[in-house]
Design an enzyme around this catalytic site. Structure first.
Site, PDB file in Angstrom:
ATOM      1  N   ASP A  10       7.428  -1.487   7.224  1.00 54.40           N
ATOM      2  CA  ASP A  10       6.578  -2.309   6.249  1.00 54.40           C
ATOM      3  C   ASP A  10       5.731  -3.256   6.928  1.00 54.40           C
ATOM      4  O   ASP A  10       6.093  -4.073   7.861  1.00 54.40           O
ATOM      5  CB  ASP A  10       7.555  -3.126   5.304  1.00 54.40           C
ATOM      6  CG  ASP A  10       7.158  -3.734   4.228  1.00 54.40           C
ATOM      7  OD1 ASP A  10       7.187  -3.270   3.162  1.00 54.40           O
ATOM      8  OD2 ASP A  10       6.634  -5.014   4.371  1.00 54.40           O
ATOM      9  N   ASP A 104       1.664  -0.306   2.146  1.00 57.46           N
ATOM     10  CA  ASP A 104       2.122  -0.583   3.548  1.00 57.46           C
ATOM     11  C   ASP A 104       3.573  -0.540   3.785  1.00 57.46           C
ATOM     12  O   ASP A 104       3.748  -0.994   4.842  1.00 57.46           O
ATOM     13  CB  ASP A 104       2.037  -2.370   3.396  1.00 57.46           C
ATOM     14  CG  ASP A 104       3.239  -3.210   2.699  1.00 57.46           C
ATOM     15  OD1 ASP A 104       4.003  -2.531   1.931  1.00 57.46           O
ATOM     16  OD2 ASP A 104       3.512  -4.277   3.161  1.00 57.46           O
ATOM     17  N   GLU A 105       4.061   0.607   3.176  1.00 52.21           N
ATOM     18  CA  GLU A 105       5.575   0.875   3.557  1.00 52.21           C
ATOM     19  C   GLU A 105       5.696   2.280   3.397  1.00 52.21           C
ATOM     20  O   GLU A 105       5.132   3.062   2.492  1.00 52.21           O
ATOM     21  CB  GLU A 105       6.478  -0.029   2.914  1.00 52.21           C
ATOM     22  CG  GLU A 105       6.712   0.190   1.549  1.00 52.21           C
ATOM     23  CD  GLU A 105       7.506  -0.658   0.731  1.00 52.21           C
ATOM     24  OE1 GLU A 105       8.964  -0.681   1.045  1.00 52.21           O
ATOM     25  OE2 GLU A 105       7.217  -1.657   0.243  1.00 52.21           O
TER      26      GLU A 105
END
Ligand code: DCP
Ligand code: CA
Ligand code: CA
Length: 354
Positions: A10, A104-105
């Site tokens: 993340d 983002d992860e």
């Protein structure tokens, strides 16, 4: 007993970090992406802003009250999207079992990986390093035996973190874990748990499957498993594959013709194996060569039909590599890949059968 090796990655303060990267004057300053002093909500807050209590989803007026020097910044989704694709490319270098959860992860299952690495911790470090080199941004990683644990872990050492929950630590870790850290436990569930005097994983464990189901419905069955450190959900890759490739960087440059060819043939063998295992075929072979001075060249050749056979790939690679052998320069990286892949969706016959 053998366990799966799952990594959750993340990015740290994602939108805000991208803005600070691209605007050096905002580095080290409290910034908020989204909203302004009068209206809107904060999408992302830099770590400097969080010290004042500013966080995502907070009304920006409130954020401005908490932190009078807060700099409000307009979002640039196209840039975040681009970074997101860059980090995904990095993930795919390690494994195909990548499940992105948002920009983002992602979860990565590295139990089997393209390098044959044994240590997931080592791989998490490599991934973080590569993200830093490619994007100048930091990410946090969680490493453990399943998705539930890896996701919790990535949040425990932020920013730029690496948190590992080893198989023999799982039981104690979950027993001590506050229920608010359990993924899926929101405000309402938390309040209910507090009324029931459930505060940690250990408290959950004291309830039977039936009791958990009575209190929490279907979510209760999930809780029954995860408070025992069990989560059988697999990492589900969902992406349309455009190519399949492998590459190797060498500690010592390949200097001789024999050395280059031998190495190339090993790569062709591995590529073909990987393709066959995944039932992938394609029409185009791609070759990538990087010299000691980092000059990088690519060559490609296509056939009319789809293939994944080792001898076909090898013959094409032999042909493509020839010009590089003649240059006499040391080679530091070799890559082979297959593209123009067979696309099930465009096959009318397959479409009709279901
Ligand atoms: N985001 C958003 N609105 C929210 C939450 C997040 O627009 N309510 C966006 C902005 C974030 C990005 O998604 O930068 C990623 O969300 P995260 O929850 O991962 O939070 P951050 O990356 O900002 O911070 P952290 O370092 O805690 O992961
Ligand atoms: Ca994040
Ligand atoms: Ca996130």
């Amino acid at each position: 007993m053998s366990h799966r090796k799952i990594i959750h990655i993340d990015m740290d303060a994602f939108f805000a970090s991208v803005e600070q990267r691209d605007h050096p004057e905002w580095q080290g300053k409290p910034i908020a992406v989204g909203g302004n002093k009068e209206r809107g909500v904060v999408a992302a807050a830099s770590y400097e802003a969080r010290k004042y209590g500013v966080h995502s989803a907070m009304p920006s007026r409130r954020a401005a009250q908490l932190c009078p020097d807060l700099i409000f910044v307009k979002h640039r989704f196209d840039v975040y999207k681009e970074v997101s694709l860059q980090i995904r490319d990095i993930f795919y270098q390690f494994t195909d079992l990548v499940e992105p959860l948002s920009l983002d992860e992602a979860y990565l299952d590295v139990t089997e990986n393209k390098y044959g690495y044994k240590s997931a911790i080592n791989m998490a470090m490599k991934i973080k390093k590569q993200i830093k080199e490619t994007t100048q941004l930091t990410a946090s990683a969680g490493v453990s035996i399943n998705k539930f644990l890896a996701k919790i872990a990535s949040d425990l050492d932020k920013p730029d973190g690496l948190y590992v929950i080893m198989p023999d630590e799982v039981e104690q870790f979950v027993e001590e874990l506050p229920v608010k850290k359990f993924y899926g436990v929101g405000k309402a569930t938390l309040a209910k748990m507090e009324r029931l005097n459930i505060h940690t994983g250990k408290d959950l464990k004291n309830l039977s499957k039936l009791e958990l189901a009575q209190h929490f419905g279907k979510f209760g069955t999930y809780l029954y498993d995860v408070c025992r450190g069990m989560d059988h959900r697999t990492v589900k890759p969902h992406r349309e594959r455009k190519s399949y490739s492998l590459e190797r960087t060498f500690d010592q440059d390949l200097e001789t013709r024999e050395n280059v060819l031998n190495t190339l043939h090993v790569l062709c063998n591995k590529l073909s194996e990987g393709l066959q295992k995944r039932s992938i075929k394609g029409k185009t072979v791609n070759l990538k060569v990087r010299y000691a001075d980092f000059t990088t060249m690519t060559r490609a050749k296509s056939l009319n039909g789809y293939f994944n056979d080792e001898d076909i790939i090898r013959n094409i690679c032999d042909e493509l590599i020839e010009e590089f052998l003649e240059s006499g320069n040391g080679i530091r990286l070799l890559g082979v890949g297959l593209s123009n892949l067979y696309d099930n969706d465009s096959d009318p016959q397959l479409k009709l059968k279901f």
